[in-house]
Design an enzyme around this catalytic site. Structure first.
Site, PDB file in Angstrom:
ATOM      1  N   SER A 136       0.822  -1.203   0.000  1.00  0.00           N
ATOM      2  CA  SER A 136       0.000   0.000   0.000  1.00  0.00           C
ATOM      3  C   SER A 136       0.868   1.269   0.000  1.00  0.00           C
ATOM      4  CB  SER A 136      -0.968  -0.043   1.191  1.00  0.00           C
ATOM      5  OG  SER A 136      -1.980   0.922   1.060  1.00  0.00           O
ATOM      6  N   ASP A 270      -9.954  -3.233  -6.040  1.00  0.00           N
ATOM      7  CA  ASP A 270      -9.256  -2.521  -4.979  1.00  0.00           C
ATOM      8  C   ASP A 270      -9.676  -1.054  -5.015  1.00  0.00           C
ATOM      9  OD1 ASP A 270      -7.471  -1.281  -3.245  1.00  0.00           O
ATOM     10  OD2 ASP A 270      -5.745  -2.454  -3.900  1.00  0.00           O
ATOM     11  N   HIS A 299      -7.146  -5.806  -0.474  1.00  0.00           N
ATOM     12  CA  HIS A 299      -6.051  -4.848  -0.302  1.00  0.00           C
ATOM     13  C   HIS A 299      -5.309  -5.135   1.002  1.00  0.00           C
ATOM     14  CE1 HIS A 299      -4.131  -0.858  -0.979  1.00  0.00           C
ATOM     15  NE2 HIS A 299      -4.098  -0.819   0.346  1.00  0.00           N
TER      16      HIS A 299
END
EC number: 3.1.1.13
Length: 324
Positions: A136, A270, A299
């Site tokens: 991320s 996502d 995610h």
């Protein structure tokens, strides 16, 4: 937390100050100190995990254990929390009691980049090659690390569910930006009140919040109890607000310069980095190793798919490892 009988993997835990901020480090394998240049027993390669947000090392406990096992326990695997995202143990404050201010705004996005570079400089010999596995916002941080410290011996960077562009314009970003940038202080009071609950009640609330998952990692539940700390939440939300404002344009220059070292892994559905972001980067870099998830992983894969992800990452890196 897994018991030793379930996960017979060497795991070393540290709480340290890095850039003056409390930092939680989990180290998988027998290597605790990689900073001594003169040691002949240093491994050739370190796998270092750069977390997403919340950047608590505990969320990646199962992932690093699984990755270490998939690597046949040949290389150390470390995860370093973001500055100020961990709840320090008793007797340790969130920031170091010193007159020297090591880094301006260590809890912000720029500060988190410098925090990781500082950690490497102080704790890892410059002769050790690195595999950076980022998740991320950790992917943005990793690209910045490679840009700012070209001397790092990065063998490969694996960017999982990369939030490296247009975060505020993503479906989740559109929803969260007003909350994070204007209303985040309103969240502090309920968190403060909840912080007085017994630990068992906090864990029960986390289980209730994650009840929709078929199989939630137990270490994720234990780690999530940290989110009842006002200091942790304040630093987590502050970083998130900066992400919305500062992660705008994709750094195509750094990607181009390091393309052969990068593996991108995008999710389907996502809401932080939607599929058309994948389509666009794939079009811009047709020779890049840019993959789209075919397994339906979320995610936040650390909640329920750490072992599956560890197996995939190891498979992607086989060619690199055989050339060492």
């Amino acid at each position: 937390m897994r018991s030793g009988s379930e996960e017979p993997v060497p795991l070393h835990e540290e709480f340290i100050y890095c850039c003056g901020a409390a930092t939680h480090v989990l180290k998988c394998g027998p290597w605790k100190d990689l900073s001594k240049d003169e040691s002949k027993n240093l491994p050739r390669l370190l796998f270092m995990i750069i977390p997403g947000n919340p950047g608590l090392a505990g969320y990646y406990r199962t992932f690093i254990q699984a990755l270490y096992c998939e690597l046949n326990q040949q290389y150390p695997v470390w995860v370093v929390s973001h500055a100020g995202h961990c709840k320090p143990p008793s007797g340790m404050e969130m920031t170091e009691d010193t007159d020297i201010k090591e880094l301006e705004d260590v809890f912000g996005l720029n500060g988190q980049v410098e925090h990781k570079l500082n950690f490497l400089k102080k704790n890892v010999s410059k002769d050790i090659k690195l595999v950076l596995i980022a998740h991320s916002i950790g992917c943005y941080i990793t690209l910045e690390m490679m840009k700012r410290a070209s001397e790092l011996q990065v063998l490969r960077s694996v960017l999982l569910f990369p939030t490296i562009e247009r975060m505020a314009q993503s479906p989740q970003g559109k929803l969260m930006t007003p909350l994070l940038c204007r209303l985040r202080y309103a969240l502090y009071m309920p968190v403060y009140l909840l912080s007085f609950l017994p630990e068992g009640v906090k864990a029960s609330l986390v289980r209730f919040a994650l009840r929709g998952m078929k199989s939630c990692d137990e270490s994720s539940i234990t780690t999530s109890v940290n989110l009842f700390s006002v200091d942790c939440i304040a630093n987590i939300l502050y970083l998130a607000s900066q992400e919305m404002m500062k992660v705008v344009e994709r750094d195509s220059t750094t990607i181009k310069q390091n393309l052969k070292k990068l593996i991108f892994y995008y999710g389907t559905g996502d809401s932080w980095c939607p599929e058309h972001y994948y389509d666009e980067i794939k079009m811009d870099f047709p020779d890049g190793d840019i993959r789209l998830c075919e397994k339906g992983l979320r995610h936040a894969f650390v909640l329920d798919a750490s072992k599956e992800m560890a197996a995939m990452v190891t498979d992607w890196l086989q060619d690199d490892l055989t050339k060492l």
